[in-house]
Motif scaffolding. Structure first.
Motif, PDB file in Angstrom:
ATOM      1  N   SER A  25       0.830  -1.212   0.000  1.00 22.51           N
ATOM      2  CA  SER A  25       0.000   0.000   0.000  1.00 22.51           C
ATOM      3  C   SER A  25       0.859   1.254   0.000  1.00 22.51           C
ATOM      4  O   SER A  25       0.607   2.201  -0.750  1.00 22.51           O
ATOM      5  CB  SER A  25      -0.923   0.006   1.223  1.00 22.51           C
ATOM      6  N   ASN A  26       1.878   1.258   0.827  1.00 24.94           N
ATOM      7  CA  ASN A  26       2.766   2.418   0.909  1.00 24.94           C
ATOM      8  C   ASN A  26       3.576   2.591  -0.371  1.00 24.94           C
ATOM      9  O   ASN A  26       3.803   3.717  -0.808  1.00 24.94           O
ATOM     10  CB  ASN A  26       3.659   2.306   2.145  1.00 24.94           C
ATOM     11  N   PHE A  27       3.988   1.494  -0.979  1.00 29.87           N
ATOM     12  CA  PHE A  27       4.700   1.594  -2.253  1.00 29.87           C
ATOM     13  C   PHE A  27       3.796   2.140  -3.356  1.00 29.87           C
ATOM     14  O   PHE A  27       4.258   2.878  -4.224  1.00 29.87           O
ATOM     15  CB  PHE A  27       5.293   0.244  -2.672  1.00 29.87           C
ATOM     16  N   GLN A  28       2.526   1.787  -3.308  1.00 31.33           N
ATOM     17  CA  GLN A  28       1.594   2.318  -4.308  1.00 31.33           C
ATOM     18  C   GLN A  28       1.461   3.833  -4.167  1.00 31.33           C
ATOM     19  O   GLN A  28       1.439   4.561  -5.165  1.00 31.33           O
ATOM     20  CB  GLN A  28       0.220   1.653  -4.186  1.00 31.33           C
ATOM     21  N   VAL A  29       1.395   4.323  -2.949  1.00 32.08           N
ATOM     22  CA  VAL A  29       1.312   5.767  -2.718  1.00 32.08           C
ATOM     23  C   VAL A  29       2.625   6.438  -3.140  1.00 32.08           C
ATOM     24  O   VAL A  29       2.614   7.493  -3.785  1.00 32.08           O
ATOM     25  CB  VAL A  29       0.962   6.067  -1.243  1.00 32.08           C
ATOM     26  N   TYR A  30       3.749   5.826  -2.785  1.00 32.54           N
ATOM     27  CA  TYR A  30       5.059   6.343  -3.194  1.00 32.54           C
ATOM     28  C   TYR A  30       5.150   6.409  -4.717  1.00 32.54           C
ATOM     29  O   TYR A  30       5.572   7.425  -5.284  1.00 32.54           O
ATOM     30  CB  TYR A  30       6.153   5.434  -2.614  1.00 32.54           C
ATOM     31  N   TYR A  31       4.731   5.342  -5.378  1.00 32.85           N
ATOM     32  CA  TYR A  31       4.741   5.293  -6.842  1.00 32.85           C
ATOM     33  C   TYR A  31       3.937   6.454  -7.425  1.00 32.85           C
ATOM     34  O   TYR A  31       4.395   7.154  -8.331  1.00 32.85           O
ATOM     35  CB  TYR A  31       4.169   3.955  -7.319  1.00 32.85           C
ATOM     36  N   GLN A  32       2.745   6.659  -6.910  1.00 29.70           N
ATOM     37  CA  GLN A  32       1.895   7.715  -7.463  1.00 29.70           C
ATOM     38  C   GLN A  32       2.479   9.098  -7.182  1.00 29.70           C
ATOM     39  O   GLN A  32       2.386  10.000  -8.023  1.00 29.70           O
ATOM     40  CB  GLN A  32       0.476   7.605  -6.921  1.00 29.70           C
ATOM     41  N   SER A  33       3.106   9.275  -6.028  1.00 30.61           N
ATOM     42  CA  SER A  33       3.778  10.543  -5.735  1.00 30.61           C
ATOM     43  C   SER A  33       4.920  10.784  -6.725  1.00 30.61           C
ATOM     44  O   SER A  33       5.115  11.914  -7.189  1.00 30.61           O
ATOM     45  CB  SER A  33       4.314  10.564  -4.296  1.00 30.61           C
ATOM     46  N   LEU A  34       5.664   9.729  -7.042  1.00 34.91           N
ATOM     47  CA  LEU A  34       6.742   9.858  -8.028  1.00 34.91           C
ATOM     48  C   LEU A  34       6.199  10.226  -9.400  1.00 34.91           C
ATOM     49  O   LEU A  34       6.799  11.035 -10.116  1.00 34.91           O
ATOM     50  CB  LEU A  34       7.545   8.551  -8.114  1.00 34.91           C
TER      51      LEU A  34
END
Length: 159
Positions: A25-34
């Motif tokens: 979940s956190n990687f998905q948010v990180y990905y979208q922020s990138l």
């Protein structure tokens, strides 16, 4: 003690599955922020950072797939809805960031939080000899520590 098909205790594996889904979940948010940083960056460093952010989100996308596949390998089901991602997110969401230093600082902060989650998973996986999860977390940690060092070096240079 009940053992799963890959030789790990079921109850402890279920705990790791939950933690991996938090990481996912956190990687998905990180990905979208990138992705947002890639799209919205402005200024004299645009060309360099536009490419760097793309490199980072492509790497995050690969890691997302690896995490989801590990959840499946352990007998779980990976989270896959934005509702779940937001529910379990611990990262600052990068929204409308166009400043280079602000964007790089978001990456450092996000990676630091991801490292905390990964180290917790590593610790729990070590307790049950879950080498597959250990190996993945170790690889992520080494790479992300180096990225943080590089980003912090960039921030020092730009001050």
């Amino acid at each position: 003690m009940k053992i799963n098909s890959i030789g790990l205790p079921v109850a402890e594996s279920e705990v790791i599955i939950v933690d991996l889904n938090v990481l996912l979940s956190n990687f998905q948010v990180y990905y979208q922020s990138l992705r947002g940083l890639h799209w919205n960056i402005r200024g004299k460093r645009f060309f360099d950072l536009h490419l760097k952010f793309e490199e980072l989100y492509n790497d995050a996308q690969i890691k997302i797939d690896l995490i989801a596949e590990r959840v499946l390998t352990l007998g779980g089901r990976p989270l896959h809805t934005f509702e779940d991602y937001i529910k379990f997110n611990q990262l600052t969401v990068g929204k409308n960031i166009s400043n280079d230093e602000t964007g790089i600082q978001l990456i450092v902060t996000s990676l630091s939080q991801l490292l905390r989650i990964e180290r917790e998973i590593l610790s729990k996986a070590s307790e049950i000899n879950d080498e597959g999860t250990n190996s993945m977390m170790s690889d992520f940690i080494v790479e992300q520590e180096k990225t943080i060092w590089m980003m912090k070096a960039w921030l020092e240079e730009s001050l």
